[in-house]
Design a protein around this motif. Structure first.
Motif, PDB file in Angstrom:
ATOM      1  N   LEU A 141       0.946  -1.337  -0.153  1.00 27.70           N
ATOM      2  CA  LEU A 141      -0.016  -0.059   0.110  1.00 27.70           C
ATOM      3  C   LEU A 141       0.983   1.228  -0.055  1.00 27.70           C
ATOM      4  O   LEU A 141       2.045   1.227   0.255  1.00 27.70           O
ATOM      5  N   MET A 142       0.189   2.277  -0.496  1.00 26.48           N
ATOM      6  CA  MET A 142       0.852   3.733  -0.182  1.00 26.48           C
ATOM      7  C   MET A 142      -0.284   4.657   0.433  1.00 26.48           C
ATOM      8  O   MET A 142      -1.201   4.471  -0.033  1.00 26.48           O
ATOM      9  N   ALA A 143       0.330   5.385   1.169  1.00 27.73           N
ATOM     10  CA  ALA A 143      -0.804   6.301   1.829  1.00 27.73           C
ATOM     11  C   ALA A 143      -0.167   7.390   2.062  1.00 27.73           C
ATOM     12  O   ALA A 143       0.836   8.024   1.820  1.00 27.73           O
ATOM     13  N   ILE A 144      -1.235   8.581   1.892  1.00 29.49           N
ATOM     14  CA  ILE A 144      -0.711  10.169   2.291  1.00 29.49           C
ATOM     15  C   ILE A 144      -1.310  10.448   3.723  1.00 29.49           C
ATOM     16  O   ILE A 144      -2.718   9.810   4.000  1.00 29.49           O
ATOM     17  N   ASP A 145      -0.449  11.065   4.516  1.00 30.99           N
ATOM     18  CA  ASP A 145      -0.788  11.137   5.948  1.00 30.99           C
ATOM     19  C   ASP A 145      -0.952  12.815   6.066  1.00 30.99           C
ATOM     20  O   ASP A 145       0.265  13.358   5.793  1.00 30.99           O
ATOM     21  N   LEU A 146      -2.195  13.019   6.555  1.00 34.26           N
ATOM     22  CA  LEU A 146      -2.400  14.428   6.601  1.00 34.26           C
ATOM     23  C   LEU A 146      -2.527  15.085   8.080  1.00 34.26           C
ATOM     24  O   LEU A 146      -3.671  14.496   8.481  1.00 34.26           O
ATOM     25  N   PRO A 147      -1.762  15.786   8.550  1.00 36.75           N
ATOM     26  CA  PRO A 147      -2.040  16.228  10.029  1.00 36.75           C
ATOM     27  C   PRO A 147      -3.182  16.968  10.102  1.00 36.75           C
ATOM     28  O   PRO A 147      -3.414  17.864   9.387  1.00 36.75           O
ATOM     29  N   LEU A 148      -4.099  17.057  11.125  1.00 36.87           N
ATOM     30  CA  LEU A 148      -5.063  17.852  11.349  1.00 36.87           C
ATOM     31  C   LEU A 148      -4.730  18.591  12.996  1.00 36.87           C
ATOM     32  O   LEU A 148      -4.133  17.967  13.802  1.00 36.87           O
ATOM     33  N   SER A 149      -5.509  19.611  13.219  1.00 35.14           N
ATOM     34  CA  SER A 149      -5.184  20.440  14.350  1.00 35.14           C
ATOM     35  C   SER A 149      -6.558  20.487  15.364  1.00 35.14           C
ATOM     36  O   SER A 149      -7.635  20.448  14.745  1.00 35.14           O
ATOM     37  N   ASP A 150      -6.156  20.886  16.371  1.00 35.67           N
ATOM     38  CA  ASP A 150      -7.369  21.318  17.324  1.00 35.67           C
ATOM     39  C   ASP A 150      -7.427  22.684  17.401  1.00 35.67           C
ATOM     40  O   ASP A 150      -8.036  23.120  18.519  1.00 35.67           O
ATOM     41  N   GLY A 151      -6.432  23.502  16.808  1.00 34.43           N
ATOM     42  CA  GLY A 151      -6.235  24.847  17.180  1.00 34.43           C
ATOM     43  C   GLY A 151      -4.788  25.124  17.731  1.00 34.43           C
ATOM     44  O   GLY A 151      -4.591  26.495  17.721  1.00 34.43           O
ATOM     45  N   THR A 152      -4.422  24.037  18.749  1.00 33.09           N
ATOM     46  CA  THR A 152      -3.165  24.263  19.453  1.00 33.09           C
ATOM     47  C   THR A 152      -2.062  23.666  18.785  1.00 33.09           C
ATOM     48  O   THR A 152      -0.999  23.840  19.538  1.00 33.09           O
ATOM     49  N   GLY A 153      -2.179  22.533  17.923  1.00 33.44           N
ATOM     50  CA  GLY A 153      -1.080  21.867  17.412  1.00 33.44           C
ATOM     51  C   GLY A 153      -1.835  20.597  16.865  1.00 33.44           C
ATOM     52  O   GLY A 153      -2.978  20.588  16.494  1.00 33.44           O
ATOM     53  N   MET A 154      -1.070  19.607  16.330  1.00 29.29           N
ATOM     54  CA  MET A 154      -1.526  18.339  15.721  1.00 29.29           C
ATOM     55  C   MET A 154      -2.189  17.582  16.693  1.00 29.29           C
ATOM     56  O   MET A 154      -1.982  17.284  17.832  1.00 29.29           O
ATOM     57  N   SER A 155      -3.577  17.354  16.307  1.00 28.41           N
ATOM     58  CA  SER A 155      -4.607  16.568  17.211  1.00 28.41           C
ATOM     59  C   SER A 155      -4.900  15.160  16.623  1.00 28.41           C
ATOM     60  O   SER A 155      -5.353  14.334  17.333  1.00 28.41           O
ATOM     61  N   HIS A 156      -4.854  15.212  15.171  1.00 29.78           N
ATOM     62  CA  HIS A 156      -5.353  13.894  14.537  1.00 29.78           C
ATOM     63  C   HIS A 156      -4.460  13.770  13.113  1.00 29.78           C
ATOM     64  O   HIS A 156      -3.669  14.636  12.771  1.00 29.78           O
ATOM     65  N   VAL A 157      -4.474  12.558  12.545  1.00 29.56           N
ATOM     66  CA  VAL A 157      -3.927  12.592  11.287  1.00 29.56           C
ATOM     67  C   VAL A 157      -5.059  11.443  10.570  1.00 29.56           C
ATOM     68  O   VAL A 157      -5.781  10.742  10.891  1.00 29.56           O
ATOM     69  N   LEU A 158      -5.171  12.227   9.362  1.00 26.07           N
ATOM     70  CA  LEU A 158      -6.223  11.698   8.317  1.00 26.07           C
ATOM     71  C   LEU A 158      -5.295  10.903   7.350  1.00 26.07           C
ATOM     72  O   LEU A 158      -4.198  11.605   6.835  1.00 26.07           O
ATOM     73  N   SER A 159      -5.539   9.755   7.242  1.00 23.17           N
ATOM     74  CA  SER A 159      -4.429   8.974   6.193  1.00 23.17           C
ATOM     75  C   SER A 159      -5.280   8.349   5.032  1.00 23.17           C
ATOM     76  O   SER A 159      -6.547   7.404   5.522  1.00 23.17           O
ATOM     77  N   ALA A 160      -5.370   8.438   3.697  1.00 20.04           N
ATOM     78  CA  ALA A 160      -5.826   7.761   2.626  1.00 20.04           C
ATOM     79  C   ALA A 160      -4.839   6.613   1.852  1.00 20.04           C
ATOM     80  O   ALA A 160      -3.658   7.139   1.838  1.00 20.04           O
ATOM     81  N   HIS A 161      -5.283   5.588   1.868  1.00 24.82           N
ATOM     82  CA  HIS A 161      -4.277   4.499   1.362  1.00 24.82           C
ATOM     83  C   HIS A 161      -4.961   4.040   0.055  1.00 24.82           C
ATOM     84  O   HIS A 161      -6.100   3.942  -0.539  1.00 24.82           O
ATOM     85  N   MET A 162      -4.190   3.294  -1.069  1.00 27.50           N
ATOM     86  CA  MET A 162      -4.190   2.685  -2.231  1.00 27.50           C
ATOM     87  C   MET A 162      -3.233   1.459  -2.376  1.00 27.50           C
ATOM     88  O   MET A 162      -2.070   1.688  -1.870  1.00 27.50           O
ATOM     89  N   GLU A 163      -3.638   0.415  -2.811  1.00 27.31           N
ATOM     90  CA  GLU A 163      -2.909  -0.591  -3.045  1.00 27.31           C
ATOM     91  C   GLU A 163      -2.292  -0.465  -4.365  1.00 27.31           C
ATOM     92  O   GLU A 163      -2.502   0.327  -5.300  1.00 27.31           O
ATOM     93  N   ILE A 164      -0.846  -0.748  -4.409  1.00 25.64           N
ATOM     94  CA  ILE A 164       0.087  -0.422  -5.430  1.00 25.64           C
ATOM     95  C   ILE A 164       0.744  -1.912  -5.624  1.00 25.64           C
ATOM     96  O   ILE A 164       0.663  -2.667  -4.858  1.00 25.64           O
ATOM     97  N   ASP A 165       1.530  -1.945  -6.894  1.00 25.67           N
ATOM     98  CA  ASP A 165       2.053  -3.118  -7.380  1.00 25.67           C
ATOM     99  C   ASP A 165       3.439  -3.224  -6.109  1.00 25.67           C
ATOM    100  O   ASP A 165       3.876  -2.438  -5.514  1.00 25.67           O
ATOM    101  N   LEU A 166       3.669  -4.355  -5.920  1.00 23.54           N
ATOM    102  CA  LEU A 166       4.847  -4.758  -5.279  1.00 23.54           C
ATOM    103  C   LEU A 166       6.360  -4.206  -5.429  1.00 23.54           C
ATOM    104  O   LEU A 166       6.916  -3.983  -4.795  1.00 23.54           O
ATOM    105  N   LYS A 167       6.389  -3.800  -6.868  1.00 25.56           N
ATOM    106  CA  LYS A 167       7.740  -3.357  -7.357  1.00 25.56           C
ATOM    107  C   LYS A 167       7.525  -1.819  -7.246  1.00 25.56           C
ATOM    108  O   LYS A 167       8.582  -1.026  -7.349  1.00 25.56           O
ATOM    109  N   ASP A 168       6.433  -1.086  -6.885  1.00 28.01           N
ATOM    110  CA  ASP A 168       6.582   0.275  -7.057  1.00 28.01           C
ATOM    111  C   ASP A 168       6.895   0.971  -5.673  1.00 28.01           C
ATOM    112  O   ASP A 168       6.924   0.209  -4.727  1.00 28.01           O
ATOM    113  N   GLU A 169       7.516   2.086  -5.983  1.00 23.11           N
ATOM    114  CA  GLU A 169       8.059   2.848  -4.920  1.00 23.11           C
ATOM    115  C   GLU A 169       7.538   4.377  -4.821  1.00 23.11           C
ATOM    116  O   GLU A 169       6.821   4.645  -5.780  1.00 23.11           O
TER     117      GLU A 169
END
Length: 184
Positions: A141-169
Motif C-alpha cells: 500500500l501507499m498512503a498520504i498522511d495529513l496532519p489535523l489540528s485542534d487549534g493548538t497543534g496536531m490533534s489527529h491524522v487523516l490517512s488515505a490508502h491505495m494498493e500498489i504493485d509490489l515493485k512500486d516505490e
C-alpha cells in the motif's frame, strides 16, 4: 537495528512540505487540495472539524483517522475504513498503532517515530509498504498522511490508502513530489 527493522516492517516513510502544490501528489492530488483549502491562508493545518466524511466520497473505506494521544505519545484509530479491514484482516478501530501486529514494539521504533516527527514539525507524510506484520506480505500500500489540528497543534491524522504493485516505490509513483525519505 535499522536494517533489521526495515526488513521486518517493510515500510518506508517520507515527508513533503505543507505548501507543496497539490498537483504534485499524483493520485492523492484532490485529497491534498481539499486539505490545503480547508486549512485556508491563515492556518498551518485544518481542524478536524473542518472536514466532513462526505468530502472523501472517493476514498471511503480506504481512510483512517487517528487521534493523537499524549503521555505517552501514540495514535488511537477513531476510524478504520472497511477496505483497510479487508487488507489488514483486522479492525484497528479504537486500537493503538501496531497493537494488533505480531510485534507492536517494531511499530514504536518506526511508524510511531514518523508521527512524532510530524507532530513536532508538521509535514505531509507519505508511507508505503507491505502488510508482512499481518501475514499479508502480498499486499503493498501507499498512503498520504495529513496532519489535523485542534487549534493548538496536531490533534489527529487523516490517512488515505491505495494498493500498489509490489515493485512500486514512493519516488516512482510520485515523481514530481519533493519527498524527503525518512526511513526504509
Amino acid at each position: 537495528m535499522t536494517r533489521h527493522l526495515a526488513e521486518t516492517v517493510d515500510w518506508r516513510y517520507a515527508m513533503c512540505p505543507l505548501d507543496t502544490d497539490a498537483d504534485r501528489f499524483g493520485p492523492f492530488r484532490d485529497l491534498v487540495a481539499l486539505w490545503q483549502d480547508r486549512a485556508g491562508p491563515d492556518r498551518l493545518l485544518p481542524r478536524r472539524t473542518d472536514l466532513d466524511m462526505e468530502d472523501f466520497r472517493g476514498w471511503l473505506g480506504r481512510i483512517f483517522i487517528a487521534r493523537i494521544e499524549r503521555d505517552p505519545f501514540n495514535l488511537r484509530f477513531t476510524l478504520w475504513g472497511t477496505q483497510l479491514v479487508e487488507w489488514w484482516q483486522l479492525d484497528y478501530t479504537n486500537k493503538t498503532l501496531g497493537s494488533l501486529s505480531r510485534d507492536p514494539a517494531l511499530w514504536e521504533s518506526s511508524e510511531l517515530q514518523y508521527f512524532q516527527r510530524m507532530d513536532q514539525a508538521p509535514f505531509i507524510g507519505i508511507s508505503s509498504g507491505k502488510l508482512s506484520q499481518h501475514n499479508r506480505g502480498h499486499i503493498k500500500l501507499m498512503a498520504i498522511d495529513l496532519p489535523l489540528s485542534d487549534g493548538t497543534g496536531m490533534s489527529h491524522v487523516l490517512s488515505a490508502h491505495m494498493e500498489i504493485d509490489l515493485k512500486d516505490e514512493i519516488e516512482t509513483l510520485l515523481p514530481d513530489c519533493p519527498v524527503t525519505i525518512l526511513s526504509g
